[in-house]
Motif scaffolding. Structure first.
Motif, PDB file in Angstrom:
ATOM      1  N   ASN A 229      -8.305  -3.628   6.959  1.00  0.00           N
ATOM      2  CA  ASN A 229      -9.212  -4.510   6.529  1.00  0.00           C
ATOM      3  C   ASN A 229      -8.071  -5.799   6.319  1.00  0.00           C
ATOM      4  O   ASN A 229      -8.615  -7.386   6.433  1.00  0.00           O
TER       5      ASN A 229
ATOM      6  N   ASP B  87      -4.438   3.641   7.300  1.00  0.00           N
ATOM      7  CA  ASP B  87      -4.444   3.399   5.856  1.00  0.00           C
ATOM      8  C   ASP B  87      -5.903   1.990   5.961  1.00  0.00           C
ATOM      9  O   ASP B  87      -5.944   1.364   6.874  1.00  0.00           O
ATOM     10  N   LYS B  88      -7.276   2.942   5.984  1.00  0.00           N
ATOM     11  CA  LYS B  88      -8.078   1.866   6.245  1.00  0.00           C
ATOM     12  C   LYS B  88      -8.283   0.854   5.381  1.00  0.00           C
ATOM     13  O   LYS B  88      -9.145  -0.398   5.821  1.00  0.00           O
ATOM     14  N   TYR B  89      -7.832   0.553   5.123  1.00  0.00           N
ATOM     15  CA  TYR B  89      -7.533  -0.488   3.929  1.00  0.00           C
ATOM     16  C   TYR B  89      -7.045  -1.723   4.614  1.00  0.00           C
ATOM     17  O   TYR B  89      -7.122  -3.032   4.512  1.00  0.00           O
ATOM     18  N   SER B  90      -5.624  -1.268   4.769  1.00  0.00           N
ATOM     19  CA  SER B  90      -4.992  -1.919   5.212  1.00  0.00           C
ATOM     20  C   SER B  90      -5.397  -2.710   6.561  1.00  0.00           C
ATOM     21  O   SER B  90      -5.029  -3.200   6.829  1.00  0.00           O
TER      22      SER B  90
ATOM     23  N   SER C  50     -12.929 -10.121  10.057  1.00  0.00           N
ATOM     24  CA  SER C  50     -13.683  -9.529   8.704  1.00  0.00           C
ATOM     25  C   SER C  50     -14.968  -9.669   8.889  1.00  0.00           C
ATOM     26  O   SER C  50     -15.777 -10.660   8.299  1.00  0.00           O
TER      27      SER C  50
ATOM     28  N   ASN D  97      -7.098  -4.228  -4.553  1.00  0.00           N
ATOM     29  CA  ASN D  97      -8.922  -5.122  -3.894  1.00  0.00           C
ATOM     30  C   ASN D  97      -8.668  -5.269  -4.551  1.00  0.00           C
ATOM     31  O   ASN D  97      -9.816  -4.665  -5.277  1.00  0.00           O
TER      32      ASN D  97
ATOM     33  N   ARG E 140       1.101  -1.149  -0.038  1.00  0.00           N
ATOM     34  CA  ARG E 140      -0.300   0.041  -0.195  1.00  0.00           C
ATOM     35  C   ARG E 140       1.260   1.695  -0.281  1.00  0.00           C
ATOM     36  O   ARG E 140       0.609   2.573  -1.117  1.00  0.00           O
TER      37      ARG E 140
END
Length: 346
Positions: free
Chosen positions: A155, A150-153, A164, A202, A43
């Motif tokens: 996840n 980082d919000k996706y990290s 999850s 993603n 990322r």
């Protein structure tokens, strides 16, 4: 042990490199924690090149990396989720010395098997050694250092930890990663690199869908193996029930499903997996909060955590002599001795 990073200037320098166009390479462990650690770092470094390795093969991976990067200068190398093992430390140090002229090297790990001598040796040949032996997952350390905003990290980290909220998304990427890992093992390819990169973005694709289908097939084969194959069950002196799972002829199984379902089937505190090539792996089972495999480290050169431990078979002259007398293979003698030690120590 707290994160080991005595020189704050080095850390600041590494974080500053995140925003620069540099040649970045990531050498990560060939398991889910290693994949997620790499995906989180991707990322920050979307163009980084991935290598996959094991603790007992790290010197070979670094040698290959060194050969591939002959003309690199001022690059960046991350080593993730891999412990330094005593039996190959000199070969690892030799490769690190070569790479030091080409890369700024950061080694991030959470395994508990780092000795003070190995720490000092490694620290003298890289730019920063970051260890947190209290962290359950290596990806936790990488997330805190490089991707906290980082919000996706987050996840990705939740995928690793089984937290999850989107179960369909979680299942897809787990199966795709497992499918790629096994497909690569059989076909000598590196689809893992592609799938980890796509996970970091993603982004699903025709190829990740194909690896997902491979993963689903492997999961079904694993459940069939668990249903049909009987296993040897033993009990330690402390009353812990464990299962011996011989995987030397079973090449395409999902180890996560295998560990979880066999442990439940036999109500086992832990499992001993005999892997292809004879290497041994100890994995916790059900009701195993008091398990600590690191008690074996004084007798065997292995690596891992309290709940997961890997040992490369090392044949001694004594094993060879016993094998000759008993008309058995030396590796069989080693495994028999290891099982006796487990019964006595665990």
């Amino acid at each position: 042990m707290a994160e080991r990073s005595e020189n704050k200037e080095k850390t600041s320098k590494m974080e500053a490199l995140c925003d620069e166009e540099v040649n970045v390479n990531i050498c990560t462990h060939n398991d889910l924690d290693g994949y997620i650690s790499a995906a989180i770092l991707l990322r920050k470094y979307p163009n980084a090149y991935l290598y996959f390795s094991e603790p007992n093969k790290l010197h070979e991976t670094l040698s290959s990396l060194n050969e591939s990067c002959r003309n690199i200068r001022n690059g960046k190398l991350f080593i993730l989720d891999i412990s330094a093992q005593n039996q190959i430390i000199n070969m690892v140090l030799r490769e690190l010395k070569k790479l030091r002229s080409k890369f700024n090297i950061a080694w991030i790990d959470h395994h508990v098997t780092w000795s003070p001598n190995i720490m000092r040796s490694i620290e003298g040949n890289i730019d920063e050694l970051i260890l947190n032996m209290k962290a359950k997952y290596n990806a936790e350390i990488v997330y805190r250092l490089y991707s906290r905003e980082d919000k996706y990290s987050l996840n990705l980290l939740n995928l690793l930890m089984g937290k999850s909220e989107d179960k369909e998304w979680d299942n897809y990427w787990r199966r795709a990663l497992e499918g790629a890992k096994t497909y690569d093992k059989v076909n000598r390819t590196i689809y893992r690199r592609y799938v980890v990169q796509k996970l970091a973005l993603n982004e699903k694709s025709e190829e990740t869908n194909r690896m997902y289908s491979e993963g689903v097939k492997i999961a079904e084969e694993t459940m069939k193996y668990i249903r049909d194959k009987p296993h040897r069950v033993m009990t330690t002196r402390m009353g812990r029930r464990f299962v011996i799972v011989d995987l030397r002829k079973s090449y395409t199984l999902n180890y996560d499903i295998l560990r979880r379902e066999i442990a439940k089937k036999y109500s086992a505190a832990f499992l001993l997996l005999i892997q292809k090539g004879g290497d041994l792996s100890l994995q916790r089972g059900v009701d195993s909060s008091n398990i600590d495999f690191t008690v074996l480290s004084a007798k065997f050169n292995g690596g891992g955590h309290r709940y997961s431990y890997h040992i490369s078979v090392k044949i001694t002259l004594k094993d060879i002599l016993k094998a000759i007398i008993k008309l058995k293979m030396p590796k069989t003698i080693f495994i028999e001795n290891f099982i006796k030690t487990i019964i006595d120590e665990m």
